[in-house]
Design a protein around this motif. Structure first.
Motif, mmCIF file in Angstrom:
data_model
loop_
_atom_site.group_PDB
_atom_site.id
_atom_site.type_symbol
_atom_site.label_atom_id
_atom_site.label_comp_id
_atom_site.label_asym_id
_atom_site.label_seq_id
_atom_site.Cartn_x
_atom_site.Cartn_y
_atom_site.Cartn_z
ATOM 1 N N SER A 228 0.855 -1.182 0.000
ATOM 2 C CA SER A 228 0.000 0.000 0.000
ATOM 3 C C SER A 228 0.895 1.237 0.000
ATOM 4 O O SER A 228 1.957 1.262 0.639
ATOM 5 C CB SER A 228 -0.930 -0.021 1.211
ATOM 6 O OG SER A 228 -0.695 1.010 2.103
ATOM 7 N N CYS B 239 0.224 4.084 1.393
ATOM 8 C CA CYS B 239 0.210 4.659 2.737
ATOM 9 C C CYS B 239 1.239 3.965 3.624
ATOM 10 O O CYS B 239 2.055 4.627 4.283
ATOM 11 C CB CYS B 239 -1.184 4.560 3.333
ATOM 12 S SG CYS B 239 -1.390 5.495 4.867
ATOM 13 N N GLN B 240 1.233 2.648 3.659
ATOM 14 C CA GLN B 240 2.178 1.917 4.491
ATOM 15 C C GLN B 240 3.611 2.155 4.030
ATOM 16 O O GLN B 240 4.521 2.288 4.842
ATOM 17 C CB GLN B 240 1.864 0.422 4.501
ATOM 18 C CG GLN B 240 2.710 -0.364 5.489
ATOM 19 C CD GLN B 240 2.478 0.095 6.924
ATOM 20 O OE1 GLN B 240 1.360 0.082 7.424
ATOM 21 N NE2 GLN B 240 3.546 0.517 7.591
ATOM 22 N N ASP C 221 6.577 3.575 6.275
ATOM 23 C CA ASP C 221 7.826 2.815 6.399
ATOM 24 C C ASP C 221 9.040 3.662 6.022
ATOM 25 O O ASP C 221 10.133 3.451 6.544
ATOM 26 C CB ASP C 221 7.788 1.558 5.529
ATOM 27 C CG ASP C 221 6.810 0.509 6.036
ATOM 28 O OD1 ASP C 221 6.324 0.619 7.184
ATOM 29 O OD2 ASP C 221 6.509 -0.422 5.260
ATOM 30 N N HIS D 93 -3.435 8.968 8.773
ATOM 31 C CA HIS D 93 -4.210 7.773 8.420
ATOM 32 C C HIS D 93 -5.119 7.444 9.599
ATOM 33 O O HIS D 93 -4.983 6.441 10.262
ATOM 34 C CB HIS D 93 -3.291 6.602 8.040
ATOM 35 C CG HIS D 93 -2.295 6.244 9.100
ATOM 36 N ND1 HIS D 93 -1.219 7.049 9.391
ATOM 37 C CD2 HIS D 93 -2.215 5.189 9.927
ATOM 38 C CE1 HIS D 93 -0.517 6.487 10.358
ATOM 39 N NE2 HIS D 93 -1.108 5.356 10.718
ATOM 40 N N MET E 191 -5.962 2.924 7.901
ATOM 41 C CA MET E 191 -5.832 2.423 6.524
ATOM 42 C C MET E 191 -6.931 1.462 6.084
ATOM 43 O O MET E 191 -6.660 0.469 5.426
ATOM 44 C CB MET E 191 -4.445 1.811 6.319
ATOM 45 C CG MET E 191 -3.331 2.821 6.497
ATOM 46 S SD MET E 191 -1.689 2.161 6.241
ATOM 47 C CE MET E 191 -1.318 1.571 7.894
ATOM 48 N N CYS F 98 -4.094 4.785 1.239
ATOM 49 C CA CYS F 98 -4.337 3.448 1.792
ATOM 50 C C CYS F 98 -4.935 2.505 0.752
ATOM 51 O O CYS F 98 -4.859 1.284 0.911
ATOM 52 C CB CYS F 98 -5.219 3.520 3.027
ATOM 53 S SG CYS F 98 -6.929 4.006 2.740
#
Length: 111
Positions: A26, A28-29, A33, A40, A44, A87
Motif C-alpha cells: 500500500s 500509505c504503508q 515505512d 491515516h 488504513m 491506503c
C-alpha cells in the motif's frame, strides 16, 4: 521495485524525497515505512480520507479507485482528477510522483 517520488511539502517532506517501495504494498504503508508521517486516522481501511494524495505521474498504471474509495474521496480537501487515498493505492512496477495536499480532512493533528 517502483520508486515513489515525493514533491516538497512544508510539514511532511520539506525537501521532497524519493524511495523504493515493494510492489503490491500500500502507498500509505510505504510512506510510513519511509518515515513520512502521513495521516491515516482510520488505520488504513478507507474510512476517513485523511491519507488523500495526488498522483501526479504514474497513476495510469494503478487500478482504478473502487466505489468505497470514491465515496471517501468526496470528503477530501482539494479534490482533483488525480486524487487518491494512499491506503487504497497498491504499488505496481511503475514509478509514482506524489504530491500531498496543503490540508487534510482533519483540522487538528495529533503529534
Amino acid at each position: 521495485m517502483p520508486t515513489v517520488h515525493l514533491l516538497p511539502h512544508p510539514e511532511l517532506c520539506p525537501e521532497g524525497r524519493a524511495f523504493e517501495a515493494r510492489r503490491g504494498a500500500s502507498l500509505c504503508q510505504s510512506l510510513l515505512d519511509a518515515g513520512v508521517a502521513i495521516e491515516h486516522a482510520c488505520e488504513m481501511v478507507a474510512a476517513c480520507a485523511t491519507c488523500h494524495v495526488y498522483v501526479r505521474a504514474g497513476g495510469e498504471s494503478l487500478a482504478a479507485p473502487d466505489d468505497e474509495e470514491n465515496d471517501q474521496l468526496d470528503h477530501a480537501w482539494g479534490l482533483d482528477a488525480q486524487s487518491r487515498l494512499a491506503c487504497c493505492v497498491k504499488l505496481r512496477d511503475t514509478d509514482l510522483l506524489i504530491e500531498f495536499p496543503r490540508h487534510t480532512r482533519n483540522h487538528a493533528r495529533e503529534r
